[in-house]
Design an enzyme around this catalytic site. Structure first.
Site, short mmCIF file in Angstrom:
data_model
loop_
_atom_site.label_atom_id
_atom_site.label_comp_id
_atom_site.label_asym_id
_atom_site.label_seq_id
_atom_site.Cartn_x
_atom_site.Cartn_y
_atom_site.Cartn_z
CE LYS A 191 -3.79 2.51 0.49
NZ LYS A 191 -3.43 3.76 1.15
CD GLU A 198 -3.01 8.32 -3.92
OE1 GLU A 198 -2.89 9.18 -3.02
OE2 GLU A 198 -3.63 7.25 -3.76
#
Length: 327
Positions: A191, A198
């Site tokens: 993550k 991102e």
């Protein structure tokens, strides 16, 4: 299954609701009594604190912590460790640093308590869309918790299945939106890299739209100036373009409301994962030019702001409800 959920913020409350919609039982607690009562109206069993929650959970209890990384999560898990029993499971679904997961897993294992870290993506849209989850922990415990993860995940949906995937060589759960990434810490590590990527994607959109907006600058020859409609450009790129994405969808939504993005200053925060990603790259001696530049761009935004920084702020608000830090 019955789950004790600690932390009912932007994501925690909706995780609880999605679990209840799937038929699971939730015992809920948060420092905000208002948040607890709101969830109780939706069917959760309210707890007045962690000690009270312990009395309401069954044997082999499942404790899900959904709090900010660092002190709040650390202190809460330490308190749960005093209350939990042999065979209980503690899940950290926030954005903790993966090395903290490794340490906590070893500590809790000494008490016979299982530890699972769940890197959770989905933001404020998770109740409707489901949550993408990257899970770390021992296989037996993760498999036992599968009904919970299956309920939270988006499912197959309408996404075209990837050609070439061979069923006996891959985790079939990945197509539903969740995976068992590896041992404790692996979920949050995956993550963490997801969030680092991102940053880079968001920065590329931000810079591109900044260049588009500046094409009418008086620094250019008059016949080379274009007054471009950014709202329409974002919309057309959503449809058939190779750079279409959910981030672009959120950008289009923000521009449709206000092309100048007046509600945003462009002071762009970071929640830690970007820096941790660069730290990991340094440890592994892996070049990460784009991701590093995107992190530094956020630092720069706190000194001077561009239109591109407003685009970043708008995207962060769109997917996670993140508001700019007051200056």
């Amino acid at each position: 299954m019955k789950i004790g959920l600690v932390g009912l913020g932007r994501m925690g409350g909706n995780i609880a609701r999605r679990l209840m919609q799937a038929g699971h039982q939730v015992v809920a607690w948060d420092r905000s009594d208002e948040a607890v009562q709101a969830l109780a109206k939706d069917g959760a069993e309210a707890a007045t604190g962690l000690s009270d929650m312990a009395t309401k959970l069954a044997d082999k209890a499942i404790w899900w912590v959904m709090l900010p990384a660092g002190g709040p999560t650390e202190d809460t898990i330490a308190e749960i460790a005093k209350l939990a029993k042999d065979g209980d499971v503690v899940i950290d679904g926030g954005n903790s640093f993966y090395k903290d997961d490794i340490r906590r897993a070893k500590m809790l294992a000494e008490q016979g308590i299982h530890y699972v870290d769940v890197g959770t993506s989905g933001g404020v849209w998770g109740l409707e869309r489901g949550y993408c989850m990257m899970i770390g922990g021992d296989k037996e415990t993760v498999d036992h918790l599968d009904p919970i993860f299956d309920a939270l995940a988006p499912g197959l949906g309408t996404i075209v299945r990837t050609p070439g995937r061979v069923a006996d060589k891959v985790d079939e759960r990945a197509e539903k939106g969740y995976i068992h990434a590896g041992p404790a810490g692996a979920g949050h590590f995956v993550k963490m890299i997801h969030n680092g990527i991102e940053y880079g994607l968001m920065q590329a959109y931000a810079e591109g739209f900044d260049i588009l907006k500046s094409k009418n600058s008086d620094k250019l020859p008059e016949d080379e100036r274009f007054d471009l409609n950014l709202t329409d450009i974002a919309e057309v790129w959503r449809r058939g373009s190779v750079i279409s994405s959910w981030l672009l969808d959120l950008t289009a939504i923000a521009l449709a409301k206000d092309e100048m993005l007046e509600q945003f200053s462009g002071h762009v925060a970071d929640s830690g994962e970007g820096q941790w990603t660069i730290d990991a790259a340094m440890e592994e001696k892996v070049p990460a030019n784009v991701l590093t530049a995107s992190l530094f761009a956020r630092y720069r935004s706190r000194v001077e702001h561009t239109y591109g920084d407003k685009i970043l702020s708008a995207m962060r608000f769109g997917f996670g409800g993140h508001t700019e830090i007051p200056q």
